[in-house]
Design a protein around this motif. Structure first.
Motif, PDB file in Angstrom:
ATOM      1  N   ASP A  19       0.835  -1.212   0.000  1.00 34.25           N
ATOM      2  CA  ASP A  19       0.000   0.000   0.000  1.00 34.25           C
ATOM      3  C   ASP A  19       0.869   1.261   0.000  1.00 34.25           C
ATOM      4  OD1 ASP A  19      -2.300  -1.540  -0.008  1.00 34.25           O
ATOM      5  OD2 ASP A  19      -2.724  -1.266   2.132  1.00 34.25           O
ATOM      6  N   TYR A  33       2.446   1.748  -3.482  1.00 35.08           N
ATOM      7  CA  TYR A  33       1.467   2.257  -4.452  1.00 35.08           C
ATOM      8  C   TYR A  33       1.056   3.700  -4.176  1.00 35.08           C
ATOM      9  CZ  TYR A  33       0.938  -2.375  -6.519  1.00 35.08           C
ATOM     10  OH  TYR A  33       1.159  -3.565  -7.164  1.00 35.08           O
ATOM     11  N   SER A  34       1.122   4.133  -2.924  1.00 33.45           N
ATOM     12  CA  SER A  34       0.743   5.513  -2.602  1.00 33.45           C
ATOM     13  C   SER A  34       1.956   6.449  -2.563  1.00 33.45           C
ATOM     14  CB  SER A  34       0.006   5.555  -1.260  1.00 33.45           C
ATOM     15  OG  SER A  34       0.875   5.202  -0.210  1.00 33.45           O
ATOM     16  N   ASN A  35       3.138   5.940  -2.953  1.00 38.76           N
ATOM     17  CA  ASN A  35       4.376   6.719  -2.968  1.00 38.76           C
ATOM     18  C   ASN A  35       4.751   7.265  -1.594  1.00 38.76           C
ATOM     19  OD1 ASN A  35       4.913   6.373  -5.744  1.00 38.76           O
ATOM     20  ND2 ASN A  35       3.451   7.982  -6.238  1.00 38.76           N
ATOM     21  N   ASP A  95      -4.377  -9.511  -3.970  1.00 40.57           N
ATOM     22  CA  ASP A  95      -3.469  -8.416  -4.274  1.00 40.57           C
ATOM     23  C   ASP A  95      -2.133  -9.068  -4.589  1.00 40.57           C
ATOM     24  OD1 ASP A  95      -5.121  -6.239  -4.020  1.00 40.57           O
ATOM     25  OD2 ASP A  95      -4.530  -5.762  -1.971  1.00 40.57           O
TER      26      ASP A  95
END
Length: 177
Positions: free
Chosen positions: A109, A112-114, A157
């Motif tokens: 997570d 993916y959210s940097n 995922d």
């Protein structure tokens, strides 16, 4: 007189639509049942020999769960069709469980959210590198190793996905500080 005629036509129209709708539902249900029956009869009842994957599965467990803690489960799905392999292929599905699943979910997570730390990014990259290397030993070019965790029933995922010839999810680079 016009009101009676208009009311009669409206009532007949509603009855006709209701009848057509009811007939369509029974036809749809009937065709669904036929589809379900035909799909269940077309599925092969023969047992697939997955013994060719025994060495790969053993290596996966040794690398990802060396202490045999049960933090990783491995299962094989045969003849799966998807956009990458429309003619079907086999998947060796490697799933994280328990605490390892929570940590991997948090790291993925964050990636993916940097907002990932260096450790989180490198953890995901190392998982991808490991799966990529393990996939190079697969017995054929179409089997893939899918590595991730179950999000909900039959929803996953994926952290890594690789076949013998390509990394479907790119591996990336390690970050050195």
């Amino acid at each position: 007189m016009k009101k009676v005629t208009l009311g009669t036509i409206t009532l007949l129209s509603i009855l006709t639509l209701a009848a057509c709708s009811s007939n369509k539902e029974s036809t749809t249900t009937s065709s669904k049942e036929k589809t379900e029956q035909s799909s269940s009869t077309t599925q092969s009842k023969t047992k697939v020999d997955n013994s060719k994957y025994n060495d790969t599965i053993k290596e996966i467990k040794e690398k990802l769960d060396p202490d045999n803690t049960g933090g990783v489960t491995v299962e094989i799905e045969n003849n799966v069709t998807d956009s990458e392999y429309p003619d079907g292929h086999n998947i060796i599905r490697v799933l994280l469980t328990g605490e390892s699943q929570k940590a991997a979910k948090e790291a993925l997570d964050a990636v993916y959210s940097n907002t990932a730390t260096t450790d989180q990014s490198n953890t995901i990259t190392l998982f991808r590198m490991t799966i990529s290397e393990l996939a190079k030993n697969l017995p054929d070019d179409t089997t893939t190793i899918d590595f991730g965790y179950e999000q909900s029933a039959d929803q996953y995922d994926l952290i890594a996905k690789s076949s013998k010839t390509k990394d479907v999810i790119p591996v990336g680079d390690l970050i050195v500080e």
